[in-house]
Design a protein around this motif. Structure first.
Motif, PDB file in Angstrom:
ATOM      1  N   SER A  35      -6.854   0.061   4.616  1.00  0.00           N
ATOM      2  CA  SER A  35      -6.877   1.389   4.003  1.00  0.00           C
ATOM      3  C   SER A  35      -8.110   2.166   4.432  1.00  0.00           C
ATOM      4  O   SER A  35      -9.203   1.611   4.551  1.00  0.00           O
ATOM      5  CB  SER A  35      -6.870   1.268   2.471  1.00  0.00           C
ATOM      6  N   SER A  84       3.814  -2.206   5.117  1.00  0.00           N
ATOM      7  CA  SER A  84       2.454  -2.554   4.717  1.00  0.00           C
ATOM      8  C   SER A  84       2.372  -3.901   4.017  1.00  0.00           C
ATOM      9  O   SER A  84       1.282  -4.417   3.782  1.00  0.00           O
ATOM     10  CB  SER A  84       1.890  -1.470   3.786  1.00  0.00           C
ATOM     11  N   ASP A  95      -5.820   5.592  -0.228  1.00  0.00           N
ATOM     12  CA  ASP A  95      -4.515   5.015  -0.512  1.00  0.00           C
ATOM     13  C   ASP A  95      -4.521   4.254  -1.837  1.00  0.00           C
ATOM     14  O   ASP A  95      -5.563   4.102  -2.481  1.00  0.00           O
ATOM     15  CB  ASP A  95      -4.108   4.059   0.618  1.00  0.00           C
ATOM     16  N   THR A 153       4.689   1.736   1.304  1.00  0.00           N
ATOM     17  CA  THR A 153       5.193   1.606   2.665  1.00  0.00           C
ATOM     18  C   THR A 153       5.686   0.182   2.886  1.00  0.00           C
ATOM     19  O   THR A 153       4.933  -0.778   2.715  1.00  0.00           O
ATOM     20  CB  THR A 153       4.083   1.933   3.679  1.00  0.00           C
ATOM     21  N   ALA A 200      -0.956  -2.886   7.013  1.00  0.00           N
ATOM     22  CA  ALA A 200      -1.627  -1.706   6.482  1.00  0.00           C
ATOM     23  C   ALA A 200      -2.271  -1.926   5.121  1.00  0.00           C
ATOM     24  O   ALA A 200      -3.218  -1.230   4.768  1.00  0.00           O
ATOM     25  CB  ALA A 200      -0.627  -0.547   6.392  1.00  0.00           C
ATOM     26  N   ARG A 210       0.828  -1.204   0.000  1.00  0.00           N
ATOM     27  CA  ARG A 210       0.000   0.000   0.000  1.00  0.00           C
ATOM     28  C   ARG A 210       0.865   1.258   0.000  1.00  0.00           C
ATOM     29  O   ARG A 210       1.887   1.329   0.685  1.00  0.00           O
ATOM     30  CB  ARG A 210      -0.907   0.015   1.241  1.00  0.00           C
ATOM     31  N   TRP A 211       0.433   2.250  -0.776  1.00  0.00           N
ATOM     32  CA  TRP A 211       1.000   3.602  -0.736  1.00  0.00           C
ATOM     33  C   TRP A 211       0.088   4.468   0.135  1.00  0.00           C
ATOM     34  O   TRP A 211      -1.142   4.355   0.066  1.00  0.00           O
ATOM     35  CB  TRP A 211       1.060   4.233  -2.122  1.00  0.00           C
ATOM     36  N   THR A 212       0.659   5.378   0.939  1.00  0.00           N
ATOM     37  CA  THR A 212      -0.147   6.258   1.789  1.00  0.00           C
ATOM     38  C   THR A 212       0.280   7.703   1.619  1.00  0.00           C
ATOM     39  O   THR A 212       1.426   8.007   1.262  1.00  0.00           O
ATOM     40  CB  THR A 212      -0.001   5.872   3.274  1.00  0.00           C
ATOM     41  N   ASN A 213      -0.678   8.592   1.888  1.00  0.00           N
ATOM     42  CA  ASN A 213      -0.401  10.043   1.994  1.00  0.00           C
ATOM     43  C   ASN A 213       0.314  10.612   0.778  1.00  0.00           C
ATOM     44  O   ASN A 213       1.141  11.526   0.893  1.00  0.00           O
ATOM     45  CB  ASN A 213       0.421  10.337   3.253  1.00  0.00           C
ATOM     46  N   ASP A 254      -2.298  11.530  -3.374  1.00  0.00           N
ATOM     47  CA  ASP A 254      -3.238  11.267  -2.298  1.00  0.00           C
ATOM     48  C   ASP A 254      -4.624  11.108  -2.894  1.00  0.00           C
ATOM     49  O   ASP A 254      -5.066  11.911  -3.714  1.00  0.00           O
ATOM     50  CB  ASP A 254      -3.226  12.413  -1.291  1.00  0.00           C
TER      51      ASP A 254
END
Length: 752
Positions: A112, A70, A116, A67, A108, A58-61, A137
């Motif tokens: 979500s 994750s 994300d 991450t 993570a 998962r990618w966040t923010n 985002d």
């Protein structure tokens, strides 16, 4: 060359199978985020896939890289068979959906919150399939699914390492424009999800209406809407027919534009027609609202009581803005009139209102529909119709006790209030700090009928205001917007200054002589208050109310006669009674004329004026033009926080004046104590239905008045014990006037 060709073919086939594992569903339920979130994958290829070393990340923010923490290892899926579906869920998944997921993980990638990006990686670290755009985002984009659901369309037959939003159906709690299929419709687990069963994996013929959502009420003035749908496995040559309120149109394509009228309901059915045979069908019902005009929020709430939640309104009168917040573009408003004040929360998560509102703005013409979430009334705008007609208006907080707020939070919801009296924070220890989005218990020293301390919650609702601020230990004055959570009352202070030390609470002795004036205000009078329950005060002549009289250096409190009866209280600041320190009271007083005496009662109330504690002197008549010193022993109230009230209820007398009010040790004052009043008692307080009064002699009369001084109940019992039926009175504060052998006492009761 044959060998080379064979190797190239083998390489191609190997990677083709890798490329056919796709994400088919992602869940972020609005009701079960801690247990109901999951990711579903499916093998759409005709071959099995060895999942050893594969991962979900998962990618966040808006980060450009996934991450690392994750990652979820998919190796346990082993030989992922052609047509097989797997679900990666959280530990509470089975409690929500009734069966265990293929993989249980708390990482993570399966957790979500809807903004994300999630992807399947092969054992070499290659992106095989992805939802969303890395580095972006998701908030406000076509791949935002907060409180919603992501579903891969049934027509997708291969993976995609670059996100194509046309391949996805997305549901969320917000509206995003210019997307192929993105619906503002929060999803609830388990009913709105189907983990383990992707629509594209079936050979069943089906048709599904995407928009509008079933049971939607469209905004008044909506002239048309698009009926859109998707089909799965339609027979060759089949068409789609649509029926609107029974009228059929054949061979239509999605989207179908339907013309609308306000106040009309629509029942829409779409059918897959195969040579005259309906082989699949779907149906929705929706309507277009009617705009109801109301004068104010009080009238709007009254209409809700009759017609329920979900209707559309225009508020034609002025509403004052008492707070604004950037989260979901929230704004709290309340009626501008002082006689009947109601409040409401404007919840504008779609950013419909572009006009900037500030605290103190008076706004007319607000349009929206109502919803109720966690017991709080929300006003959802559908147009930026509000007009700011004035700014900088002063909004005086409504004074309310904790017990009254708890008993009826709806009455005060979303209005600016001040908790009556001063309060203590239960969590205060000199070091503990406030945290954002948390509740903190406050108490005001009062108790309920069972002796339990009355308390309510101060909530740090507005992020960044209170974080890391030490919870104050001293008694505090609390102002804020009233709210509730499922019926439990709360107070939302707006700024740090909404919580301040009570400068009008005296723990030590003090003297008020009222002679010092600063910037036109009498300094000592700032902590005093008056209640006028009798004749209408004449501010032009200074008659009929307690006021300040005299010149600088010789100012005192006084009240002048009128032709109508007084029923007026002059109330001191709150102070603590401590033996040998603050157990004595003295003041100077005199009459205007001995021929027209203006008797007063000297009374003791609790700190919040909830309970009458006793009478120091009844019908005290002071001499004219000769200021005398009056001294009282307060030791009977040791350990209490009290207020002293001077009460008068005469007609056509003259005037009386009070000066040099002092609280100190009784031993230092002397012994000039007037006669005490007769003894009586009353209970319970607060009262539910019946109030009982007992006196040492026959009770001549009983009168119950509201806070405006209006008589509601009048009795002449002529017995020593009487009962008053208050069951028909609304919840609130009342004054009871009691006459025994020509002497009159007045006390305050609360009606629950």
């Amino acid at each position: 060359m044959r060998k080379l060709y064979f190797l190239l073919f083998t390489f191609f086939a190997f990677n083709l199978s890798y490329g056919q594992v796709i994400i088919t569903e992602i869940a972020d339920p609005n009701n079960a985020a801690n247990t109901g979130r999951f990711v579903e994958i499916h093998n759409v290829s005709s071959s099995d896939v060895d999942m050893t070393g594969w991962e979900l990340k998962r990618w966040t923010n808006g980060n450009a890289e996934p991450t690392a923490s994750s990652a979820i290892d998919l190796s346990s899926l082993a030989n992922f068979q052609s047509g097989e579906t797997a679900v990666i869920g959280k530990s509470g998944f089975e409690e929500v959906y009734g069966f265990p997921p293929s993989i249980v993980s708390s990482s993570a990638s399966v957790d979500s919150n809807g903004d994300d990006q999630i992807a399947v990686f092969d054992s070499e670290g290659n992106v095989i399939d992805i939802f969303g755009v890395p580095g972006e985002d998701g908030t406000g984009t076509c791949h935002e699914f907060e409180d919603g659901r992501v579903e891969r369309k049934a027509t997708v037959t291969s993976s995609n390492s670059i996100w194509n939003e046309a391949e996805w159906n997305v549901w969320a709690d917000s509206t995003v424009n210019d997307c192929t299929t993105h619906v503002n419709s929060p999803q609830t687990a388990p009913d709105d999800y189907d983990p383990g069963s992707w629509i594209g994996a079936s050979s069943e013929i089906s048709i599904s209406i995407i928009t509008p959502v079933n049971n939607t009420i469209l905004s008044p003035g909506t002239q048309s809407t698009e009926i859109s749908w998707s089909t799965l496995n339609p027979p060759s040559g089949a068409g789609v027919n649509i029926l609107v309120n029974g009228a059929e149109t054949a061979n239509v394509t999605s989207p179908f534009v339907l013309q609308l009228q306000d106040g009309t309901s629509y029942d829409v059915t779409v059918n897959i027609d195969d040579n005259g045979n309906v082989v699949a069908s779907d149906n929705v019902s929706f309507s277009v609202g009617i705009l109801t005009q109301v004068a104010d929020i009080t009238a709007l709430r009254a209409d809700i009581s009759t017609n329920g939640i979900g209707n559309y309104y225009e508020i034609t009168g002025e509403s004052y803005v008492n707070q604004t917040d950037s989260y979901k573009n929230r704004k709290w408003i309340q009626d501008s009139n002082s006689s009947s004040i109601s409040g409401m929360l404007i919840y504008d998560e779609d950013g419909i209102i572009e006009t900037t509102y500030s605290i103190g703005d008076a706004v007319t013409g607000l349009q929206g529909y109502t919803a109720e979430v966690y017991g709080t009334l929300r006003f959802i705008p559908f147009s930026d119709s509000g007009i700011i007609v004035s700014s900088g208006n002063t909004i005086a907080p409504r004074l309310v006790s904790i017990s009254n707020l708890n008993a009826d939070p709806d009455t005060y919801e979303s209005t600016l209030i001040r908790i009556a009296g001063s309060v203590e924070f239960s969590d205060a220890d000199g070091t503990t700090t406030f945290s954002n989005g948390s509740n903190y218990e406050i108490t005001d020293g009062s108790t309920d009928t069972e002796g339990v301390a009355n308390s309510t919650s101060v909530r740090t609702e507005f992020y960044g205001v209170f974080n890391s601020t030490i919870i104050p230990s001293d008694l505090q004055i609390v102002v804020g917007v009233a709210g509730q959570y499922n019926g439990a009352a709360q107070v939302y202070p707006r700024t740090l200054s909404d919580i301040e030390a009570d400068g009008c609470y005296f723990k030590e002795g003090f003297t008020h002589n009222f002679d010092v004036v600063e910037e036109g205000l009498v300094v000592d009078a700032a902590c005093w208050s008056t209640i006028d329950l009798g004749d209408v005060a004449n501010t032009a002549t200074g008659q009929g109310y307690w006021g300040l009289f005299g010149v600088v250096g010789d100012i005192n409190w006084g009240i002048y006669y009128t032709s109508e009866a007084h029923s007026d209280y002059l109330i001191s600041p709150r102070f603590s009674i401590v033996d040998g320190s603050t157990d004595g009271l003295s003041f100077f007083g005199y009459q205007q004329n001995d021929g027209y005496p203006e008797p007063i009662d000297v009374l003791v109330f609790d700190e919040n004026l909830n309970n009458f504690l006793g009478t120091l002197s009844e019908d005290l008549i002071m001499p004219a033009a000769n200021t005398d010193n009056y001294i009282f022993d307060l030791s009977a109230y040791e350990g209490e926080d009290v207020r002293i009230a001077f009460y008068t209820d005469t007609t056509n007398q003259w005037a009386v004046f009070i000066d040099d009010f002092q609280v100190t040790s009784f031993s230092s004052l002397g012994t000039n104590t007037p006669d005490q009043s007769i003894t009586f008692e009353y209970f319970p307080n607060p009262v539910e239905d019946e109030l009982t009064l007992k006196a040492q002699a026959n009770i001549d009369s009983i009168e119950v008045l509201n806070i405006l001084g209006q008589s509601l109940i009048s009795l002449s019992p002529s017995v020593m014990e009487a009962k008053v039926d208050m069951s028909s009175l609304q919840t609130g504060a009342y004054f009871v006037r009691l006459s025994v052998q020509g002497k009159i006492d007045t006390f305050r009761v609360l009606k629950n």
